[in-house]
Design a protein around this motif. Structure first.
Motif, mmCIF file in Angstrom:
data_model
loop_
_atom_site.group_PDB
_atom_site.id
_atom_site.type_symbol
_atom_site.label_atom_id
_atom_site.label_comp_id
_atom_site.label_asym_id
_atom_site.label_seq_id
_atom_site.Cartn_x
_atom_site.Cartn_y
_atom_site.Cartn_z
ATOM 1 N N GLU A 50 0.826 -1.200 0.000
ATOM 2 C CA GLU A 50 0.000 0.000 0.000
ATOM 3 C C GLU A 50 0.866 1.258 0.000
ATOM 4 O O GLU A 50 2.004 1.240 0.483
ATOM 5 C CB GLU A 50 -0.910 0.051 1.246
ATOM 6 C CG GLU A 50 -1.861 -1.116 1.401
ATOM 7 C CD GLU A 50 -1.309 -2.179 2.322
ATOM 8 O OE1 GLU A 50 -2.099 -2.929 2.918
ATOM 9 O OE2 GLU A 50 -0.063 -2.261 2.444
ATOM 10 N N SER A 51 0.294 2.329 -0.513
ATOM 11 C CA SER A 51 0.943 3.634 -0.467
ATOM 12 C C SER A 51 -0.118 4.712 -0.539
ATOM 13 O O SER A 51 -1.286 4.428 -0.832
ATOM 14 C CB SER A 51 1.941 3.787 -1.625
ATOM 15 O OG SER A 51 1.275 3.689 -2.869
ATOM 16 N N GLY A 52 0.295 5.950 -0.267
ATOM 17 C CA GLY A 52 -0.621 7.067 -0.411
ATOM 18 C C GLY A 52 -1.186 7.624 0.881
ATOM 19 O O GLY A 52 -1.909 8.618 0.863
ATOM 20 N N GLY A 53 -0.874 6.985 1.982
ATOM 21 C CA GLY A 53 -1.361 7.495 3.255
ATOM 22 C C GLY A 53 -0.670 8.797 3.639
ATOM 23 O O GLY A 53 0.298 9.222 3.003
ATOM 24 N N GLY A 54 -1.166 9.433 4.684
ATOM 25 C CA GLY A 54 -0.558 10.668 5.150
ATOM 26 C C GLY A 54 -1.462 11.414 6.099
ATOM 27 O O GLY A 54 -2.455 10.871 6.599
ATOM 28 N N LEU A 55 -1.090 12.659 6.330
ATOM 29 C CA LEU A 55 -1.842 13.544 7.228
ATOM 30 C C LEU A 55 -2.652 14.524 6.386
ATOM 31 O O LEU A 55 -2.116 15.172 5.468
ATOM 32 C CB LEU A 55 -0.874 14.293 8.142
ATOM 33 C CG LEU A 55 -1.468 15.377 9.043
ATOM 34 C CD1 LEU A 55 -2.434 14.763 10.052
ATOM 35 C CD2 LEU A 55 -0.356 16.136 9.742
ATOM 36 N N VAL A 56 -3.928 14.646 6.696
ATOM 37 C CA VAL A 56 -4.806 15.533 5.936
ATOM 38 C C VAL A 56 -5.795 16.167 6.900
ATOM 39 O O VAL A 56 -6.146 15.574 7.928
ATOM 40 C CB VAL A 56 -5.526 14.748 4.817
ATOM 41 C CG1 VAL A 56 -6.444 13.679 5.389
ATOM 42 C CG2 VAL A 56 -6.275 15.675 3.882
ATOM 43 N N GLN A 57 -6.238 17.363 6.566
ATOM 44 C CA GLN A 57 -7.241 18.023 7.398
ATOM 45 C C GLN A 57 -8.621 17.462 7.108
ATOM 46 O O GLN A 57 -8.883 16.946 6.009
ATOM 47 C CB GLN A 57 -7.235 19.523 7.140
ATOM 48 C CG GLN A 57 -6.008 20.243 7.686
ATOM 49 C CD GLN A 57 -6.117 21.745 7.563
ATOM 50 O OE1 GLN A 57 -6.825 22.264 6.709
ATOM 51 N NE2 GLN A 57 -5.411 22.452 8.436
ATOM 52 N N ALA A 58 -9.489 17.570 8.080
ATOM 53 C CA ALA A 58 -10.869 17.142 7.895
ATOM 54 C C ALA A 58 -11.475 17.842 6.676
ATOM 55 O O ALA A 58 -11.250 19.041 6.470
ATOM 56 C CB ALA A 58 -11.687 17.453 9.137
ATOM 57 N N PRO A 70 -12.137 13.003 11.088
ATOM 58 C CA PRO A 70 -11.171 12.494 12.071
ATOM 59 C C PRO A 70 -11.377 11.018 12.402
ATOM 60 O O PRO A 70 -10.391 10.300 12.643
ATOM 61 C CB PRO A 70 -11.423 13.391 13.287
ATOM 62 C CG PRO A 70 -11.896 14.679 12.695
ATOM 63 C CD PRO A 70 -12.734 14.271 11.514
ATOM 64 N N GLU A 71 -12.613 10.565 12.384
ATOM 65 C CA GLU A 71 -12.878 9.157 12.680
ATOM 66 C C GLU A 71 -12.426 8.200 11.576
ATOM 67 O O GLU A 71 -12.484 6.986 11.740
ATOM 68 C CB GLU A 71 -14.360 8.929 12.993
ATOM 69 C CG GLU A 71 -15.322 9.486 11.966
ATOM 70 C CD GLU A 71 -15.851 10.859 12.341
ATOM 71 O OE1 GLU A 71 -15.042 11.712 12.786
ATOM 72 O OE2 GLU A 71 -17.069 11.069 12.159
ATOM 73 N N GLN A 78 -0.661 4.465 6.965
ATOM 74 C CA GLN A 78 -1.323 5.270 7.977
ATOM 75 C C GLN A 78 -2.043 6.450 7.342
ATOM 76 O O GLN A 78 -1.466 7.184 6.536
ATOM 77 C CB GLN A 78 -0.295 5.793 8.995
ATOM 78 C CG GLN A 78 -0.864 6.724 10.044
ATOM 79 C CD GLN A 78 -1.743 6.014 11.051
ATOM 80 O OE1 GLN A 78 -1.356 4.974 11.592
ATOM 81 N NE2 GLN A 78 -2.912 6.579 11.334
ATOM 82 N N VAL A 79 -3.288 6.631 7.734
ATOM 83 C CA VAL A 79 -4.071 7.809 7.356
ATOM 84 C C VAL A 79 -4.456 8.526 8.638
ATOM 85 O O VAL A 79 -5.064 7.931 9.530
ATOM 86 C CB VAL A 79 -5.321 7.416 6.557
ATOM 87 C CG1 VAL A 79 -6.222 8.634 6.351
ATOM 88 C CG2 VAL A 79 -4.933 6.801 5.218
ATOM 89 N N THR A 80 -4.101 9.793 8.714
ATOM 90 C CA THR A 80 -4.432 10.603 9.885
ATOM 91 C C THR A 80 -5.198 11.838 9.426
ATOM 92 O O THR A 80 -4.719 12.578 8.568
ATOM 93 C CB THR A 80 -3.170 11.023 10.646
ATOM 94 O OG1 THR A 80 -2.428 9.850 11.019
ATOM 95 C CG2 THR A 80 -3.534 11.806 11.903
ATOM 96 N N VAL A 81 -6.375 12.026 9.990
ATOM 97 C CA VAL A 81 -7.228 13.158 9.642
ATOM 98 C C VAL A 81 -7.324 14.067 10.851
ATOM 99 O O VAL A 81 -7.825 13.660 11.903
ATOM 100 C CB VAL A 81 -8.615 12.692 9.192
ATOM 101 C CG1 VAL A 81 -9.445 13.888 8.730
ATOM 102 C CG2 VAL A 81 -8.507 11.661 8.078
ATOM 103 N N SER A 82 -6.851 15.288 10.690
ATOM 104 C CA SER A 82 -6.871 16.232 11.808
ATOM 105 C C SER A 82 -8.140 17.069 11.769
ATOM 106 O O SER A 82 -8.676 17.366 10.700
ATOM 107 C CB SER A 82 -5.641 17.140 11.751
ATOM 108 O OG SER A 82 -5.665 17.907 10.565
#
Length: 124
Positions: free
Chosen positions: A6-14, A88-89, A119-123
């Motif tokens: 897998e690839s493409g995950g990251g940190l993104v805003q809601a 975020p969820e 990892q996908v993180t939604v702030s």
């Protein structure tokens, strides 16, 4: 044997978007239905979406329906998960998985091959 990366995950805003990719090795990719699952801390692994081996059928978890789109390119041995209107969820490690079951299945035990996750993180 199928190996998945897998690839493409990251940190993104809601409210933002991400597209995950899952590259598969092997010559028999088109014989597998492909699923996406996610695992958040303190929660059980959760089904997200599945696509048939031909790409003609898809099925989504209610929590992502209308926001996420699964697709595949058998010529490139790749399955995608386009994620929009992220919340975020939705934060979790996302895994792709392959199954030879003839029907679309949401059960993790039905999948014989798994990637390492992204990892996908939604702030908020």
């Amino acid at each position: 044997q199928v190996q998945l990366v897998e690839s493409g995950g990251g940190l993104v805003q809601a409210g933002g978007s991400l597209r995950l990719s899952c590259a598969a090795s092997g010559r028999t990719f088109s014989s597998y239905a492909m699923g996406w699952f996610r695992h958040a801390p303190g929660k059980e692994r959760e089904f997200v979406a599945v696509i048939s081996n031909s790409g003609s059928s898809t099925y989504y978890a209610d929590s992502v329906k209308g926001r996420f789109t699964i697709s595949r390119d058998n010529a490139k041995n790749t399955v995608y998960l386009q994620m929009r209107a992220l919340k975020p969820e939705d934060t979790a490690v996302y895994y792709c998985a392959a199954t030879k079951y003839g029907v679309l299945t949401t059960t993790p035990l039905s999948y014989g091959y798994w990637g390492q996750g992204t990892q996908v993180t939604v702030s908020s």
